[in-house]
Design a protein around this motif. Structure first.
Motif, PDB file in Angstrom:
ATOM      1  N   ASP A 271       0.882  -1.157   0.000  1.00 37.13           N
ATOM      2  CA  ASP A 271       0.000   0.000   0.000  1.00 37.13           C
ATOM      3  C   ASP A 271       0.927   1.215   0.000  1.00 37.13           C
TER       4      ASP A 271
ATOM      5  N   GLY B  92      -0.636   6.589  -1.904  1.00 38.48           N
ATOM      6  CA  GLY B  92      -1.622   7.216  -1.013  1.00 38.48           C
ATOM      7  C   GLY B  92      -1.967   8.659  -1.337  1.00 38.48           C
ATOM      8  N   PRO B  93      -2.071   9.022  -2.634  1.00 38.71           N
ATOM      9  CA  PRO B  93      -2.402  10.425  -2.940  1.00 38.71           C
ATOM     10  C   PRO B  93      -3.860  10.696  -2.613  1.00 38.71           C
ATOM     11  N   ASN B  94      -4.193  11.950  -2.479  1.00 37.87           N
ATOM     12  CA  ASN B  94      -5.570  12.317  -2.213  1.00 37.87           C
ATOM     13  C   ASN B  94      -6.164  12.968  -3.446  1.00 37.87           C
TER      14      ASN B  94
ATOM     15  N   HIS C 257       4.095  13.248  -0.694  1.00 40.14           N
ATOM     16  CA  HIS C 257       3.725  11.996  -1.338  1.00 40.14           C
ATOM     17  C   HIS C 257       4.875  11.394  -2.120  1.00 40.14           C
TER      18      HIS C 257
ATOM     19  N   HIS D 205      -4.159   2.949  -3.030  1.00 37.93           N
ATOM     20  CA  HIS D 205      -5.029   3.359  -1.925  1.00 37.93           C
ATOM     21  C   HIS D 205      -5.313   4.867  -1.916  1.00 37.93           C
TER      22      HIS D 205
ATOM     23  N   GLY E 179      -6.923   8.401  -1.583  1.00 42.35           N
ATOM     24  CA  GLY E 179      -7.774   9.074  -0.586  1.00 42.35           C
ATOM     25  C   GLY E 179      -8.930   9.739  -1.330  1.00 42.35           C
TER      26      GLY E 179
ATOM     27  N   GLU F 246     -10.104   4.510  -0.990  1.00 42.54           N
ATOM     28  CA  GLU F 246     -10.836   4.318   0.269  1.00 42.54           C
ATOM     29  C   GLU F 246     -12.305   4.009  -0.030  1.00 42.54           C
TER      30      GLU F 246
ATOM     31  N   TYR G 141     -11.180   7.262   8.652  1.00 43.05           N
ATOM     32  CA  TYR G 141      -9.937   6.714   8.113  1.00 43.05           C
ATOM     33  C   TYR G 141      -9.655   5.314   8.672  1.00 43.05           C
TER      34      TYR G 141
ATOM     35  N   ASP H 262      -9.584   1.761   6.447  1.00 39.59           N
ATOM     36  CA  ASP H 262      -8.383   0.914   6.470  1.00 39.59           C
ATOM     37  C   ASP H 262      -8.711  -0.500   6.936  1.00 39.59           C
TER      38      ASP H 262
ATOM     39  N   TYR I  28       2.505  -1.231   4.562  1.00 44.39           N
ATOM     40  CA  TYR I  28       1.985   0.124   4.406  1.00 44.39           C
ATOM     41  C   TYR I  28       3.159   1.098   4.382  1.00 44.39           C
TER      42      TYR I  28
ATOM     43  N   VAL J   2       3.921   4.405   4.545  1.00 46.50           N
ATOM     44  CA  VAL J   2       3.229   5.638   4.925  1.00 46.50           C
ATOM     45  C   VAL J   2       4.074   6.389   5.965  1.00 46.50           C
TER      46      VAL J   2
ATOM     47  N   GLN K 231       2.103   8.544  11.098  1.00 46.70           N
ATOM     48  CA  GLN K 231       0.809   7.845  11.181  1.00 46.70           C
ATOM     49  C   GLN K 231       0.924   6.530  11.967  1.00 46.70           C
TER      50      GLN K 231
ATOM     51  N   PHE L   5      -1.884   3.207  12.520  1.00 46.21           N
ATOM     52  CA  PHE L   5      -1.679   1.826  12.083  1.00 46.21           C
ATOM     53  C   PHE L   5      -1.655   0.861  13.266  1.00 46.21           C
TER      54      PHE L   5
END
Ligand code: ARG
Length: 586
Positions: free
Chosen positions: A119, A122-124, A133, A159, A161, A270, A324, A328, A346, A348, A352, A356
């Motif tokens: 994973d 993870g861009p939004n 990112h 993944h 966002g 998501e 969130y 997940d 992950y 990330v 965070q 997790f």
């Protein structure tokens, strides 16, 4: 094929056994004093405790057995109890020859069937990629290729966002600007109506604007909240508009990622976890893990041994919207159903970590995955500016990735020698590759968990541990092969060596397997960078000490050319795993 230290460990273990000791003591490592020997075994120290004997006696006994083995040119037991080992040149060369013709170029392969979901990215949606990112994409892509080159089955998932409050904010702002759009009216009919086509630049401008507005305008924020909940309940007009937002945004994201040689097997978001939320809720309910607290649904994950506070996982808010943590957790169910993974990694930001930890604990309590399946947060540090704070633009804003790439490209263009190219186009393409290589290598050379300082001048320097240095070394080898009129085809035969610098180079080559093994074990690509750099340095010395193209002894010349070809193949492989493209000239 096996790594050189595991081959040697086998030999030394047997010697320990022959002397009547536990063979586990025979572990061989690379020497930390290369001036004294190439490898060493420190097992006699532990043996001394186990067998109540002077350690040097054990070392001497084992050394005596090893001395008879044709693999070693020198075996020494030295005080207090080291066993120092140096290979014969014949053995070292033969090992490199075997590696040259191994289909995996000496990279050790995992023995069991292993499936990893990575994973990363993870861009939004509706936000342009910024440098936050960058690390996830760059490190994640390298880990994906590393795991693949080690024989694992790997699934890369971006993944996206795409399902939270930012979506509500963008839709709310679009509504203020275009109140007459059909998608905002209650009689929107998805069978006949469509949402208008959106322009990604406009979207990228809207999100920060709407986000700022929501901080000052309570009513607007409330509206965005309501829209988010209605979108998650799939209100047709909002849902159609949301789909168009995703389309425009993903198209743009794909372009940015391709500039970085990053790609994904799946573009799940998501929002795709949504289908699995009812299942998640049922499991949590059936197992009696979820309960109501102040109107929200939560799961406790604290443990008696916790030293820091461990807040409960928030599954559902009072208004029914999910968070969130929820997406997940539901995504874990989806991945388990679709891929039955051995591990989920992950990639990330390490900030965070708590999120997790909470998710993983909740997942364990609810048995969302097999007990043997590992869930790993591979956290990474921050990319900082020279002031030690997260990298910003000159006016203090968030640095967008495209801006960063443009700046690096301009600088790279100044550094290449345009006379080396047949056309302006070729020169520009090379500068583009050089810029990306320097940014990526500058990132990946640091252990992922560490923060680092973004320093473009340093990254583009032709000396030191830089992408530029490695690309330069590859062009060097290409030029040797070109000048010698030598084809880079056919089997690479390596079976003997002639000079000291050649021996050093071969030792670096032989340690490729160790670097990959280490990188995989720690999930840390910097060991591949380091090994590539060591190879390049050893090659550079070899190249200076031996006049390859003008060598008159044909046998020697052929051996050296083969070595050049192998180094080119290896560095190119390392760069490929790091997702860095080499160039022919610079
Ligand atoms: N979109 C998130 C962010 O920008 C990162 C997602 C990471 N992956 C995950 N499964 N939570 O922070």
């Amino acid at each position: 094929m096996k790594t050189i230290t595991s081959v040697l460990s086998g030999i030394v273990s047997e010697a320990f056994e022959k002397c009547g000791y536990d063979k586990k003591l025979g572990n061989v490592i690379v020497s930390d004093r290369l001036d004294l020997c190439q490898f060493q075994c420190n097992g006699a120290f532990q043996g001394a405790k186990l067998y109540r004997k002077a350690p040097i006696i054990i070392a001497k006994e084992v050394a005596q057995i090893l001395a008879g083995n044709p693999v070693f040119a020198k075996v020494e037991a030295v005080n207090p109890a080291f066993i120092n080992l140096t290979l014969t040149d014949e053995y070292l060369a033969a090992f490199c020859g075997q590696l040259a013709n191994d289909e995996n170029l000496g990279i050790p392969q995992v023995e069991e069937d292993t499936t990893v979901v990575i994973d990363y990215g993870g861009p939004n949606v509706a936000k342009p990629l910024h440098i936050g990112h960058l690390r996830s994409a760059v490190i994640g892509e390298a880990l994906k290729r590393l795991a693949r080159s080690s024989g694992m089955k790997v699934i890369g998932d971006v993944h996206l966002g795409d399902w939270g409050m930012p979506m509500g904010l963008v839709i709310a702002e679009l509504m203020e600007r275009n109140p007459d759009w059909k998608c905002f009216s209650d009689d929107f009919d998805p069978a006949v109506d469509t949402a208008p086509t959106l322009d990604v630049n406009e979207l990228n401008e809207i999100y920060p604007f709407a986000s700022g507005k929501s901080k000052q305008d309570e009513a607007f924020k409330e509206k965005a909240h309501t829209i988010t909940a209605q979108l998650q309940a799939r209100k047709p007009g909002y849902y159609a508009l949301w789909k168009e937002i995703i389309r425009a945004s993903v198209e743009d994201l794909k372009k940015s990622y391709s500039k970085l040689s990053v790609d994904f097997d799946y573009w799940y978001g998501e929002s795709d976890a949504d289908n699995y939320i009812p299942k998640l809720l049922k499991i949590l309910e059936d197992k009696g893990l979820m309960y109501e607290s102040e109107g929200a649904m939560i799961v406790d994950v604290a443990d008696e041994s916790d030293k820091a506070p461990m807040p409960p996982v928030l599954i559902k808010k009072t208004d029914g919207s999910v968070l969130y943590d929820t997406t997940d957790l539901a995504t874990i169910i989806q991945r388990e159903e679709d891929f039955k993974p051995t591990s989920i990694w992950y990639v990330v930001d390490k900030r965070q970590a708590l999120h997790f930890e909470q998710c993983f604990r909740c997942s364990r309590k609810a048995s969302l995955v097999n007990e043997a399946t590992t869930l790993e947060h591979l956290g990474f540090g921050t990319m900082n500016g020279s002031d030690g704070k997260p990298y910003k633009t000159r006016d203090g804003g968030v640095m967008q990735l495209s801006m960063l790439l443009d700046t690096a490209y301009e600088a790279a263009l100044e550094r290449i020698n345009r006379d080396n190219f047949d056309s302006e186009e070729e020169a520009c393409k090379t500068a583009q590759k050089l810029a990306v290589a320097c940014i990526k290598f500058g990132d990946l050379i640091n252990h992922r968990s560490k923060d680092y300082i973004f320093d473009l001048d340093k990254f583009l320097s032709a000396e030191g541990k830089t992408g530029a240095y490695l690309l330069y070394m590859v062009t060097r080898i290409c030029s040797v092969l070109r000048k010698g009129g030598i084809s880079d085809e056919g089997e690479i035969v390596i079976d003997r060596l002639y000079t000291d610098s050649e021996r050093e180079l071969m030792l670096s080559i032989a340690l490729t397997g160790e670097a990959f093994e280490h990188a995989l074990a720690e999930r840390a690509p910097n060991y591949i960078c380091e090994n590539a750099y060591q190879l390049a340095v050893a090659f550079s010395k070899f190249y200076h000490d031996n006049h390859i193209v003008s060598e008159e002894d044909e046998q020697k010349k052929t051996a050296w050319i083969n070595l050049c070809r192998l180094v080119k193949k290896l560095i190119t492989k390392h760069l490929d795993v790091l997702a860095i493209e080499p160039v022919e000239r610079m």
